[in-house]
Design an enzyme around this catalytic site. Structure first.
Site, short mmCIF file in Angstrom:
data_model
loop_
_atom_site.label_atom_id
_atom_site.label_comp_id
_atom_site.label_asym_id
_atom_site.label_seq_id
_atom_site.Cartn_x
_atom_site.Cartn_y
_atom_site.Cartn_z
CG PHE A 137 -1.79 1.26 1.27
CD1 PHE A 137 -2.86 1.39 0.42
CD2 PHE A 137 -1.50 2.29 2.15
CE1 PHE A 137 -3.66 2.55 0.43
CE2 PHE A 137 -2.29 3.45 2.18
CZ PHE A 137 -3.37 3.57 1.32
CG ASP A 221 5.69 3.84 1.70
OD1 ASP A 221 5.72 4.40 2.81
OD2 ASP A 221 4.65 3.74 1.01
CE LYS A 250 -0.55 5.94 7.76
NZ LYS A 250 -0.25 5.28 6.50
#
Ligand SMILES: *Cc1c(COP(=O)(O)O)cnc(C)c1O
Length: 393
Positions: A137, A221, A250
């Site tokens: 993702f 990532d 995040k």
């Protein structure tokens, strides 16, 4: 009589992209949040690995308050002290060093969009392929969606940007794929959204070797795994490698929207003036906040706390000896509880009913990602609340 419940107001005003919210939250402090009924929840999801320092951390509150009262936004025609300070800090903690360069943005997806453009710049006339992993993702915007290995998220929006191929997360698949027709390999070191799935042992090391050998950008990532969550600044630290680029978001802003792409070595030479940009990105408000968050993580060695508390949490979960629990995956304070039956949604709901926020990442996985500040009291509280939830199934 008209129904004015928040559920109906939400349904009548918000775009239909989300499932109905689980509760109406109004306040948070430390590892706890409260809903509009006054019910308290232990937050072991931290807004999906965002609230690194929990809720309403005094040093984050002070940083936001001070900066918004001083200078909050100026556009990229100007530099500001917190922006440069954060860029220098990111170069240091990522290991990018002197040659490192930082591009700021506002979210994880945007960081991966920047990485996608970076990959296109590594074309050297013949490299058109970008490799990513099945079930990964990388975000919801078109480029990030193209990178994500989740066809069901992508299909309604095709065509997405081309050239991306997805492979299995095996060393064999890597060796069969990485060659000098590839511009970039993009991967999550732990697949968070997929239910906290670890890569096979030696995978990152082999990826690093192959990418170096063939001039391929290794783009990691770390949007979910980064910023001390797995017990080191970045998950690639555990494999003792450095990427050519890392995307971060995040947990870095402690709740304010900020992301970054950090490049290493020759990858820092690829972008030219005018090739990318964003109005809000790296403004003094969000960069000052991120400096405060990263400063506390470093000063209080919350990476070490994440490693230690994560190990304790793993032991607590396994000690229930529940026939429903198959395994605990992940690292540090990013854990996935693999279930023997597809009851994750039921278990997540039972946890919520017992005052505990965790996340059913899919039918057989519970994702747990508490604030990095968790201590003995919160772990004891988790044990009680999770135990009650498990017992109620
Ligand atoms: C959350 C996430 C993203 C997307 O970040 P947004 O801020 O939601 O755009 C990308 N990659 C990974 C690994 C993530 O966990």
């Amino acid at each position: 009589m008209t129904d004015v419940s928040w559920q109906n107001r939400f349904a009548d005003s918000m775009m239909r992209t989300f499932s109905p919210p689980l509760a109406m939250l109004v306040r948070g402090e430390g590892c706890y949040v409260w809903d509009d009924q006054g019910t308290q929840y232990l937050d072991f999801l931290a807004g999906i690995a965002v609230n690194s320092l929990g809720h309403a951390h005094p040093e984050v509150v002070a940083a936001v308050t001070q900066q918004i009262g001083t200078l909050s936004h100026v556009s990229n025609y100007f530099a500001t002290p917190p922006q440069i300070e954060l860029a220098e800090r990111l170069k240091r903690i990522t290991g990018a060093g002197d040659e490192g360069r930082v591009y700021f943005c506002n979210s994880g997806a945007e960081a991966n969009e920047a990485a996608f453009k970076l990959a296109r710049l590594n074309n050297k006339g013949h490299r058109s392929r970008i490799i990513s992993l099945h079930d990964s993702f990388h975000g919801r915007t078109m480029g990030a969606l193209a990178l994500s290995g989740k066809p069901h998220m992508r299909e309604a929006f095709e065509p997405v940007p081309g050239g991306v191929e997805h492979i299995d997360s095996t060393i064999k698949a890597l060796e069969a794929t990485i060659d000098n027709t590839v511009a970039a390999l993009v991967l999550e070191p732990v697949k968070g959204e997929a239910g906290v799935i670890d890569l096979p042992a030696g995978f990152l090391k082999r990826a690093r070797e192959l990418c170096t050998e063939h001039g391929v950008l290794l783009i990691i990532d770390e949007i979910q795994t980064g910023v001390a969550r797995t017990g080191a600044w970045f998950a690639y630290n555990h494999a003792d490698i450095l990427p050519d680029a890392v995307t971060i978001a995040k947990g870095m802003g402690g709740g304010v929207p900020i992301g970054a792409l950090v490049t290493f070595g020759w990858a820092s030479e690829l972008f030219r003036r005018g090739q990318h940009g964003s109005t809000f990105a790296g403004n003094p408000l969000v960069t000052a906040t991120a400096n405060a968050v990263l400063g506390v993580i470093e000063r209080d060695d919350l990476a070490a706390n994440a490693a230690r508390r994560g190990q304790q949490l793993r032991e607590i979960i396994l000690a229930f000896n529940s026939p429903l629990i198959d395994e605990v995956r992940g690292r540090g304070l990013l854990l996935g509880v693999g279930l023997t039956e597809p009851v994750a949604l039921k278990l997540g709901a039972a946890a919520l009913a017992n005052g505990l926020i965790v996340n059913a990442a899919n039918e057989t996985s519970i994702r747990i990602a508490p604030p990095l500040i968790v201590g003995d009291a919160e772990l004891a509280d988790f044990t009680e609340r999770f135990g009650r939830a498990l017992g109620s199934l």
